[in-house]
Design an enzyme around this catalytic site. Structure first.
Site, short mmCIF file in Angstrom:
data_model
loop_
_atom_site.label_atom_id
_atom_site.label_comp_id
_atom_site.label_asym_id
_atom_site.label_seq_id
_atom_site.Cartn_x
_atom_site.Cartn_y
_atom_site.Cartn_z
NE ARG A 213 -3.35 -0.16 2.99
CZ ARG A 213 -3.88 -0.06 4.21
NH1 ARG A 213 -3.74 -1.06 5.09
NH2 ARG A 213 -4.50 1.05 4.58
CB CYS A 289 -1.69 3.55 10.09
SG CYS A 289 -3.04 4.16 11.14
#
Length: 332
Positions: A213, A289
Site C-alpha cells: 500500500r 497508517c
C-alpha cells in the site's frame, strides 16, 4: 555515541521485568508501565482499576467488536468504542481523537477518575489497544497500560472470562476536563508543510501500512482511495513490531516484540542512520497508517524504545489521500 551504545545504556534489563513491575493501583500522575502481562493484571487490586476492551475491526471485516465483547471478555471489562469516543470529522473520518469534553464524559461513564489505573486490551492481541492507550496518554492520563497479547493471551494463560450481555454500570464519577497535548496530534496542514521541508529539516513520518500500500502496488481497503505515500515518509509496517503466537485452542494473536527485538526490527526497517535519529531524539517522529489506528502500534513500540517525541497523524492516509490537492508518491 553509537546507536548500539545508546541502546545498551538505555535498555538494560529484560522486557518481562518492564511488563510486570509496579503493578499496584497508582495515584494521580502515576506513570504506569506501557505494557502489562495477563498475570500482572490479574494480581492488581480491583479498587480504582478499570478494564476497557478497545477492540476495533477494519471496515471490510465481517466481525463485530460489540458482539465479540458479549461472547467473551475479561471480568469487569467495559467496551470502549473508539468510533464513538471521537470528535466528529468534517470529512466523515472515524475514530478521530476526541476533544477534551468528549474524553472526560467517556471517563465519567466508565467510572474512571484521574487516579484510576486504566487497563486496555483487544481481541487481536495488540492492534487497536495501543491507539486507545495513546488517547489516554495524550490527555495526560499516564496511569494507563495495555495488556500485551490481549484476551487471547489471557485465555491461553488460563485466566477466567465473562460471557453474555454485560451488566450496565451506574458508577458515574467526576473527571475534570483535561488538557489535550496538541503537540502529539498532527493535522493535514502540518503534514503537508512538513513534506515540503528539506529532508534535513522535516520530521520523520513513519507509515504503518503494509509495504504494498505504501509503494502503490497494492490497493487500499477503503474503496476509491488511491495507494501510495506521503512524500518523504518511511515505510514501517506495524507488524514489524509484533510477534505472532498460536494458542492451544487455535487462536492466533500478537504481542509486542521484546525490546532488543524491537531495536533490531527498527534497524532492519529504516536503516541505522534513521534509527539513530529516532532513538537519539534528534528528530520529531510522526506515525501514520490507514486511518490513525495502527499508527498507535508504532507509537507504542517507539515509546518502549525510549523515543521521547512521537506524534500521530490523526487522519492518516485516508484523510490525506481523499484530498485532491495532496501530492502522492509511489515506489513504482
Amino acid at each position: 555515541m553509537s546507536l548500539s551504545r545508546i541502546f545498551s545504556v538505555r535498555f538494560r534489563g529484560s522486557f518481562p521485568a518492564l511488563a510486570s513491575r509496579n503493578t499496584r493501583s497508582m495515584s494521580t500522575n502515576t506513570v504506569a508501565p506501557l505494557l502489562l502481562s495477563p498475570h500482572a493484571v490479574n494480581t492488581l487490586p480491583t479498587r480504582d482499576v478499570k478494564i476497557l476492551d478497545a477492540t476495533w475491526f477494519m471496515p471490510n471485516s465481517t466481525r463485530s467488536a460489540r458482539k465479540e465483547f458479549a461472547t467473551r471478555r475479561i471480568p469487569r471489562a467495559q467496551y470502549l468504542d473508539l468510533d464513538e469516543v471521537a470528535t466528529p470529522s468534517e470529512l466523515g473520518l472515524m475514530h478521530m481523537m476526541p476533544n477534551e469534553p468528549i474524553f472526560a464524559n467517556a471517563c465519567e461513564k466508565f467510572g474512571i477518575t484521574p487516579s484510576t489505573h486504566v487497563i486496555l486490551y483487544d481481541v487481536h492481541g495488540v492492534f487497536s489497544s495501543p491507539r486507545a492507550l495513546f488517547m489516554f496518554r495524550a490527555f495526560g492520563h499516564t496511569n494507563s497500560s495495555v495488556i500485551d497479547g490481549g484476551i487471547p493471551r489471557w485465555l491461553a494463560e488460563g485466566f477466567p472470562i465473562e460471557q453474555g450481555e454485560p451488566q450496565p454500570t451506574h458508577e458515574k464519577t467526576n473527571y475534570p476536563v483535561p488538557e489535550l497535548k496538541t503537540s502529539l496530534i498532527q493535522s493535514y496542514d502540518q503534514i503537508v508543510k512538513n513534506s515540503e521541508l528539506s529532508p534535513r529539516a522535516r520530521s520523520l513520518v513513519l507509515d504503518a501500512r503494509a509495504r504494498g500500500r505504501f509503494d502503490g502496488t497494492a490497493p487500499e481497503p477503503r474503496p476509491g482511495l488511491p495507494s501510495g505515500h506521503i512524500p518523504g515518509s518511511f515505510s514501517l509496517p506495524f507488524t514489524t513490531f509484533l510477534k505472532e503466537h498460536r494458542s492451544s485452542n487455535g487462536d492466533t494473536y500478537t504481542t509486542m516484540l521484546r525490546i532488543p527485538d524491537l531495536h533490531r526490527a527498527l534497524l532492519d526497517a529504516v536503516g541505522p542512520a534513521v534509527a539513530e535519529l529516532i532513538i537519539n531524539g534528534d528528530k520529531k517522529i510522526i506515525t501514520s497508517c490507514g486511518s490513525g489506528m495502527t499508527a498507535g502500534v508504532l507509537w507504542l513500540g517507539l515509546k518502549l524504545l525510549g523515543a521521547q517525541t512521537v506524534a500521530l497523524y490523526d487522519e492518516s492516509w485516508t484523510g490525506y489521500a481523499m484530498r485532491s490537492s495532496s501530492k502522492i508518491e509511489t515506489s513504482t
